[in-house]
Design a protein around this motif. Sequence first.
Motif, PDB file in Angstrom:
ATOM      1  N   ALA A 264      -3.182   4.170   3.182  1.00 19.32           N
ATOM      2  CA  ALA A 264      -2.396   3.032   3.673  1.00 19.32           C
ATOM      3  C   ALA A 264      -2.801   2.641   5.088  1.00 19.32           C
ATOM      4  O   ALA A 264      -2.746   1.459   5.458  1.00 19.32           O
ATOM      5  CB  ALA A 264      -0.914   3.372   3.618  1.00 19.32           C
TER       6      ALA A 264
ATOM      7  N   ILE B 255      -1.478   8.464  -7.335  1.00 21.46           N
ATOM      8  CA  ILE B 255      -2.261   9.439  -6.562  1.00 21.46           C
ATOM      9  C   ILE B 255      -1.925  10.852  -6.998  1.00 21.46           C
ATOM     10  O   ILE B 255      -2.798  11.727  -7.090  1.00 21.46           O
ATOM     11  CB  ILE B 255      -2.010   9.247  -5.053  1.00 21.46           C
TER      12      ILE B 255
ATOM     13  N   GLY C 268      -3.784   1.933  -7.590  1.00 19.79           N
ATOM     14  CA  GLY C 268      -2.349   1.956  -7.323  1.00 19.79           C
ATOM     15  C   GLY C 268      -1.755   0.566  -7.260  1.00 19.79           C
ATOM     16  O   GLY C 268      -0.664   0.313  -7.785  1.00 19.79           O
TER      17      GLY C 268
ATOM     18  N   SER D  23      -0.785  14.671  -2.138  1.00 22.82           N
ATOM     19  CA  SER D  23      -0.748  13.260  -2.557  1.00 22.82           C
ATOM     20  C   SER D  23      -0.101  12.398  -1.481  1.00 22.82           C
ATOM     21  O   SER D  23      -0.526  11.268  -1.228  1.00 22.82           O
ATOM     22  CB  SER D  23       0.023  13.122  -3.872  1.00 22.82           C
ATOM     23  N   TYR D  24       0.931  12.919  -0.841  1.00 26.12           N
ATOM     24  CA  TYR D  24       1.614  12.195   0.226  1.00 26.12           C
ATOM     25  C   TYR D  24       0.659  11.927   1.386  1.00 26.12           C
ATOM     26  O   TYR D  24       0.628  10.822   1.938  1.00 26.12           O
ATOM     27  CB  TYR D  24       2.817  13.006   0.699  1.00 26.12           C
TER      28      TYR D  24
ATOM     29  N   ASN E  50       0.806  -1.228   0.000  1.00 29.86           N
ATOM     30  CA  ASN E  50       0.000   0.000   0.000  1.00 29.86           C
ATOM     31  C   ASN E  50       0.840   1.279   0.000  1.00 29.86           C
ATOM     32  O   ASN E  50       0.377   2.326  -0.452  1.00 29.86           O
ATOM     33  CB  ASN E  50      -0.933   0.011   1.225  1.00 29.86           C
ATOM     34  N   ARG E  51       2.053   1.220   0.544  1.00 29.46           N
ATOM     35  CA  ARG E  51       2.865   2.439   0.648  1.00 29.46           C
ATOM     36  C   ARG E  51       3.870   2.584  -0.498  1.00 29.46           C
ATOM     37  O   ARG E  51       4.842   3.311  -0.382  1.00 29.46           O
ATOM     38  CB  ARG E  51       3.608   2.451   1.991  1.00 29.46           C
TER      39      ARG E  51
ATOM     40  N   THR F  69       2.189   3.667  -6.283  1.00 27.66           N
ATOM     41  CA  THR F  69       0.862   4.122  -5.860  1.00 27.66           C
ATOM     42  C   THR F  69       0.873   5.623  -5.609  1.00 27.66           C
ATOM     43  O   THR F  69      -0.073   6.337  -5.967  1.00 27.66           O
ATOM     44  CB  THR F  69       0.430   3.373  -4.581  1.00 27.66           C
ATOM     45  N   PHE F  70       1.955   6.116  -5.007  1.00 30.53           N
ATOM     46  CA  PHE F  70       2.081   7.551  -4.766  1.00 30.53           C
ATOM     47  C   PHE F  70       2.024   8.330  -6.076  1.00 30.53           C
ATOM     48  O   PHE F  70       1.325   9.345  -6.179  1.00 30.53           O
ATOM     49  CB  PHE F  70       3.399   7.836  -4.037  1.00 30.53           C
TER      50      PHE F  70
ATOM     51  N   ARG G  65      -7.460   1.753  -2.906  1.00 28.54           N
ATOM     52  CA  ARG G  65      -6.116   1.222  -3.134  1.00 28.54           C
ATOM     53  C   ARG G  65      -5.973   0.503  -4.470  1.00 28.54           C
ATOM     54  O   ARG G  65      -4.861   0.362  -4.988  1.00 28.54           O
ATOM     55  CB  ARG G  65      -5.755   0.243  -2.011  1.00 28.54           C
TER      56      ARG G  65
ATOM     57  N   LEU H 114      -1.782   9.254   0.374  1.00 26.03           N
ATOM     58  CA  LEU H 114      -1.146   7.936   0.397  1.00 26.03           C
ATOM     59  C   LEU H 114      -1.082   7.392   1.821  1.00 26.03           C
ATOM     60  O   LEU H 114      -1.435   6.229   2.077  1.00 26.03           O
ATOM     61  CB  LEU H 114       0.262   8.030  -0.195  1.00 26.03           C
ATOM     62  N   LYS H 115      -0.628   8.208   2.757  1.00 23.63           N
ATOM     63  CA  LYS H 115      -0.526   7.760   4.143  1.00 23.63           C
ATOM     64  C   LYS H 115      -1.896   7.427   4.714  1.00 23.63           C
ATOM     65  O   LYS H 115      -2.061   6.457   5.451  1.00 23.63           O
ATOM     66  CB  LYS H 115       0.156   8.839   4.991  1.00 23.63           C
TER      67      LYS H 115
END
Length: 579
Positions: free
Chosen positions: A255, A198, A270, A247-248, A189-190, A194-195, A267, A251-252
């Motif tokens: 996740a 996003i 990504g 976006s960061y 997921n991290r 994927t980032f 998810r 993502l967090k």
Amino acid sequence: MENKVSTIGGQALLEGVMMRGQSSMAMSVRDSDGIIRTESERLKPQKWYNRVPIFRGVAAFISSLYTGISTLTRSAKVLGDEEEQLSNGAMTFAVFVGLLFAVVLFVVVPELIARLFNDYVFSHVLVKSLIAGVIRIAIFVLYLLLVSRMKDIKRTFMYHGAEHRTINCYESGMDLTVENVQKCSTRHNRCGTTFLFIVMVVSILIFAFINWILDLIFGGVFTSKALESLVYIVIKLIFLPLVAGISYEVLKGVAKMPDNRLAKILRAPGLALQALTTAIPDDDMAEVAIRSFITVMKMEENENYPSLSFDNIKMNDARAYIRRELPDIEPVEADWILCEVFGINRGELAMRRYITVDDLTKVKEICARRKSGEPLDYIAKTSHFYGYDLHVNSNVLIPRMETEILVTEAINAIGEKNADVLDLCTGSGCIAYALAANTSANIIASDISDAALEVAAKNLAGTNVILVKSDLLNEFAFGSFDVIVSNPPYIRSAEIDLLAPEVKRQPRIALDGGEDGLEFYKKIITAAPSYLRPGGKLLLEIGHDQAESVKQILYTFRYRNVRVIQDLDGNDRVIIGQI
């Protein structure tokens, strides 16, 4: 198994994996020799902006670019690509070029295409932004498809899969073994993939808002479409850090979401895209990723855990390299090779945790010589015999452990007497040296080879042993000795070429016992009664299948009290006869 939470993330390198925690980072790379080399370091304490939402995303994005290029070039150096190592200035330039390329490919080009397309079809600001976003995602996917077909990139994507599997294995609560890691998913997921996806989605929303504001402010102002496009693109570039920051955080947040239906939907894109940037790793790749992860984990758990350098290689990895290069050697020989490199005794080897790259070069040189058939004793110029280290070279037979049985029997035969003893065919002088060190006998050592006598003289310096050049017993007077001991040549001539390479590298004159292997036994047994005093003993080392033949020769010349002594493997090894 209880799931674990990990803050460790990673990145694929050239033939390796980088893992990064909150306070440390480690890179493990498998070099061209198949050895895993690891470098680790403590990270500088985080600044205030690393804890502030949005700002931390921007900082993480820039840091990941710089770290990514830095670690890639450092892994290239491990693989021998010295020219790939960049200076700090070159690193900064590389980051700048990488950013410029990404901006042009994923921002400028989609915007220009969308504007060209919309001028003839659509004019609504939201449609313009949506089309630009779709083009941006299409270019991104096409780019990944193309690069994934490159051989080197494909291997990097396999290491990316190993990185994900290792983290997933740990977070699943399983032991970090290659077998367990290979059971896990290559998706995470991290992941940076994927980032980036996003980023594409967030940019659609933010750029749509920016387009709407810009249309309100500049609508109809520009007479030149090119100038208008340039202004719009420049303004959007200014907002790229905001896109990265948001976006960061997305993502967090995604996740950390519990595994419910909504989280899986968010998810899914990504994770699907990771099918292009990850591949199934082989076991060797998983081993590299595990090494990197464990190093970071130890550093995170213990602030006193030492940092590592690529120049320091684990001793077990060095041993494994030797075993791969020399699969037919006894396991203990790997230790003897390392002892030779370090110049230490085997007992001291346990104190060594690492071997340097320079020392590994010496290991490689020794392995190359061993591959050619050169015995380790010749390389080290030393042989261990009966508790003593003796000088040897290619002019003498290498002392063998079986010959120690002959020495022990000779010591028993000599007893406490000041006996006169002859070591016949002395070679390196190993038998004479051991007898001189363990008895009070008067010892003469003889050989027909001048080169062998030079070696024996070096070993016997400081002892009471007298060296004589002689073709067997020709140079001695009758009745001179109480004991004659010899390890003569006894290999059948036809069998010498079938011996192991390291045996064939030893002097043929010390191996060749004639057609039946008994030539020297016949000569020595025939002549010895004239040179032995009454009750004197003859002790000979024999081949494992020669006892009966040598017995018959002894009986023919009326030796008595004939005995055969076996070695530790149960093979006939020494024969003793008395006159």
